[in-house]
Scaffold this active site. Structure first.
Site, mmCIF file in Angstrom:
data_model
loop_
_atom_site.group_PDB
_atom_site.id
_atom_site.type_symbol
_atom_site.label_atom_id
_atom_site.label_comp_id
_atom_site.label_asym_id
_atom_site.label_seq_id
_atom_site.Cartn_x
_atom_site.Cartn_y
_atom_site.Cartn_z
ATOM 1 N N LYS A 95 113.147 72.860 56.127
ATOM 2 C CA LYS A 95 111.767 72.597 55.722
ATOM 3 C C LYS A 95 111.000 73.901 55.805
ATOM 4 O O LYS A 95 111.327 74.764 56.635
ATOM 5 C CB LYS A 95 111.117 71.571 56.666
ATOM 6 N N ARG B 172 89.392 59.176 47.117
ATOM 7 C CA ARG B 172 90.535 58.253 46.976
ATOM 8 C C ARG B 172 90.154 56.863 47.474
ATOM 9 O O ARG B 172 90.540 55.847 46.887
ATOM 10 C CB ARG B 172 91.759 58.794 47.710
ATOM 11 N N ASN C 201 106.850 61.555 57.341
ATOM 12 C CA ASN C 201 107.934 62.075 58.177
ATOM 13 C C ASN C 201 107.475 62.123 59.625
ATOM 14 O O ASN C 201 106.322 62.436 59.912
ATOM 15 C CB ASN C 201 108.294 63.498 57.722
HETATM 16 P P1 NAD Z 1 100.009 63.768 49.767
HETATM 17 O O1 NAD Z 1 99.512 65.036 50.323
HETATM 18 O O2 NAD Z 1 100.047 63.571 48.297
HETATM 19 O O3 NAD Z 1 99.165 62.535 50.390
HETATM 20 C C1 NAD Z 1 98.814 62.431 51.728
HETATM 21 C C2 NAD Z 1 97.548 61.579 51.775
HETATM 22 O O4 NAD Z 1 97.257 61.275 53.139
HETATM 23 C C3 NAD Z 1 96.319 62.273 51.206
HETATM 24 O O5 NAD Z 1 95.624 61.411 50.336
HETATM 25 C C4 NAD Z 1 95.489 62.617 52.445
HETATM 26 O O6 NAD Z 1 94.100 62.652 52.199
HETATM 27 C C5 NAD Z 1 95.867 61.453 53.354
HETATM 28 N N1 NAD Z 1 95.657 61.684 54.767
HETATM 29 C C6 NAD Z 1 95.894 62.811 55.492
HETATM 30 N N2 NAD Z 1 95.585 62.614 56.783
HETATM 31 C C7 NAD Z 1 95.161 61.331 56.883
HETATM 32 C C8 NAD Z 1 94.715 60.511 57.958
HETATM 33 N N3 NAD Z 1 94.631 60.983 59.206
HETATM 34 N N4 NAD Z 1 94.361 59.240 57.694
HETATM 35 C C9 NAD Z 1 94.432 58.740 56.443
HETATM 36 N N5 NAD Z 1 94.840 59.471 55.390
HETATM 37 C C10 NAD Z 1 95.196 60.740 55.604
HETATM 38 O O7 NAD Z 1 101.473 63.554 50.401
HETATM 39 P P2 NAD Z 1 102.649 62.621 49.844
HETATM 40 O O8 NAD Z 1 103.536 63.409 48.965
HETATM 41 O O9 NAD Z 1 102.057 61.335 49.362
HETATM 42 O O10 NAD Z 1 103.462 62.368 51.197
HETATM 43 C C11 NAD Z 1 102.975 61.470 52.175
HETATM 44 C C12 NAD Z 1 103.881 61.526 53.398
HETATM 45 O O11 NAD Z 1 105.207 61.157 53.025
HETATM 46 C C13 NAD Z 1 104.024 62.918 54.028
HETATM 47 O O12 NAD Z 1 104.151 62.797 55.406
HETATM 48 C C14 NAD Z 1 105.305 63.464 53.430
HETATM 49 O O13 NAD Z 1 105.924 64.434 54.257
HETATM 50 C C15 NAD Z 1 106.124 62.199 53.370
HETATM 51 N N6 NAD Z 1 107.173 62.246 52.362
HETATM 52 C C16 NAD Z 1 106.863 62.511 51.069
HETATM 53 C C17 NAD Z 1 107.881 62.561 50.128
HETATM 54 C C18 NAD Z 1 107.573 62.813 48.683
HETATM 55 O O14 NAD Z 1 108.457 62.585 47.849
HETATM 56 N N7 NAD Z 1 106.366 63.239 48.328
HETATM 57 C C19 NAD Z 1 109.207 62.339 50.510
HETATM 58 C C20 NAD Z 1 109.488 62.038 51.845
HETATM 59 C C21 NAD Z 1 108.457 61.994 52.775
HETATM 60 C C1 PPY Z 2 111.446 65.037 52.180
HETATM 61 O O1 PPY Z 2 112.128 64.043 51.894
HETATM 62 O O2 PPY Z 2 110.725 65.069 53.213
HETATM 63 C C2 PPY Z 2 111.510 66.210 51.334
HETATM 64 O O3 PPY Z 2 111.093 67.261 51.752
HETATM 65 C C3 PPY Z 2 112.073 66.033 49.975
HETATM 66 C C4 PPY Z 2 112.955 67.141 49.546
HETATM 67 C C5 PPY Z 2 114.307 66.931 49.533
HETATM 68 C C6 PPY Z 2 115.145 67.935 49.103
HETATM 69 C C7 PPY Z 2 114.615 69.131 48.684
HETATM 70 C C8 PPY Z 2 113.269 69.338 48.703
HETATM 71 C C9 PPY Z 2 112.437 68.332 49.120
#
Ligand code: NAD
Ligand code: PPY
Length: 355
Positions: free
Chosen positions: A80, A216, A268
């Protein structure tokens, strides 16, 4: 949090830290494990209280990626990266942001493919397009440049499949994972959470949402969705809590009073300490381990970019997350342990096989 405390208690392979005086940004790349393949995981860009906190976040997230890849059966290791921004992303002008991305890309390139990045909080597919001008080691380029786009929709699909499995395990709803009539609270309406909320509403759930972003929330309220203040998320009664913001929402203390039956979300590292999983389990709250539930994005990125899968194959593999969780819950029941521990044991078996 300081580096001298964080790194000695981390079992990863490499952590690089760099400062760029021109932009004031710090760059951390954590390679936790390359046992199953190149270390892979997204780039998180946000403000941190200190460099030590950025290193702590990167190293913890990288370890979670190792476990996620192992449970999902993907031929990748865990890594990461974190960019500790000097100012909120919205306050950085285009030139400064591009310079930050170029420095990050150069760091990734220097690792020569040991670490492959992708989008995460604070970075997008458009940012991956910029990284790819400097390095080939970035997944998730935009569709406009021939890439597969971000993994967020797949992550949301997998998280919803996970929630259904957890709901069935909790004996809620129709007993088969149906969520109609259940009260679901989605924390975070970003790329993943907004889609998770749509899926919940389409499935007939009573939807509640929370976000620190007022715009949002206003958008959701305009659609008739009940908005909960962010500070009330862990105190609001619901059937299913879906953390889709940043990690660390639930520690042992919060777990003791959490008023829900299921926790299943995208964020995560949702559990802030080891006690949380035990307390949830003792209270009969079904927790879907985050690194199992949120693997859809990794399945999408690795499936499309490494394994040559079609979108249909990605969707099928993502929906299998529900099945994986059902067997994790069954293992936990059989061995009298928590689902978190059962999922870690499953990952450890995959990693041991590879060794
Ligand atoms: P993002 O940045 O698009 O969205 C996060 C949202 O959470 C934002 O709208 C932000 O304003 C809100 N937020 C932040 N702090 C907050 C709080 N204290 N209370 C309420 N809302 C809050 O991120 P994302 O891509 O939607 O990812 C969300 C989570 O999922 C992250 O932890 C990311 O690591 C995890 N994740 C994402 C992916 C992916 O494919 N994008 C994959 C695996 C895990
Ligand atoms: C996640 O699942 O938290 C990621 O970071 C997604 C991802 C997986 C593999 C390469 C880059 C990002």
């Amino acid at each position: 949090m300081d580096i001298e405390t964080v790194l000695p208690s981390w079992d990863g392979e490499l952590c690089s830290v760099r400062f760029d005086p021109e932009t004031g940004a710090w760059f951390v790349i954590a390679v936790h494990s390359t046992r199953l393949g190149p270390a892979s995981g997204g780039t998180r860009a946000m403000i941190y209280p200190s460099v030590g906190d950025a290193v702590a976040d990167a190293t913890r997230l990288a370890a979670a990626m190792t476990t996620k890849m192992a449970v999902a059966g993907l031929p990748m290791g865990g890594g990461k990266s974190v960019i500790a921004l000097p100012a909120p992303r919205a306050a950085l002008d285009g030139d400064r942001w591009r310079r930050i991305l170029r420095v990050h890309a150069a760091n990734v390139q220097q690792l020569g493919g040991t670490y492959i990045t992708g989008p995460d909080i604070g970075t997008s597919s458009a940012d991956m397009d910029v990284l790819r001008e400097t390095t080939p080691w970035a997944f998730g380029r935009s569709a406009a440049t021939g890439g597969p786009g971000s993994g967020a929709p797949a992550t949301a699909l997998g998280v919803f499949a996970a929630a259904r499995a957890a709901v069935a395990e909790a004996g809620l709803g129709d007993g088969d994972g149906g969520v109609a009539g259940l009260r679901i609270l989605v924390q975070g309406l970003g790329a993943v959470g907004a889609r998770v909320a749509e899926l919940a509403a389409e499935a007939g759930a009573e939807l509640l949402v929370a976000d620190v972003d007022a715009e949002r929330c206003a958008l959701a309220a305009a659609r008739g969705v009940r908005v909960v203040p962010p500070s009330e998320v862990t105190r609001t009664r619901c059937d299913v809590l879906m953390p889709c913001a940043t990690g660390g929402l639930i520690d042992g203390r919060v777990a003791r009073t959490l008023p829900c039956a299921v926790v299943a979300g995208a964020a995560n590292n949702q559990l802030a300490d080891a006690e949380a999983a035990l307390v949830l389990s003792r209270r009969g709250i079904i927790y879907a381990p985050d690194f199992v539930a949120n693997a859809g994005g990794a399945i999408h990125l690795v499936g499309r970019e490494v394994l040559g899968w079609t979108e249909d194959q990605v969707t099928r593999r993502t929906l299998q997350i529900g099945q994986t969780l059902r067997s994790v819950f069954a293992d936990a029941r059989t061995h009298g342990t928590t689902p978190e521990q059962a999922a870690h044991d499953l990952a450890a078996r995959h990693l041991a096989d590879a060794a």
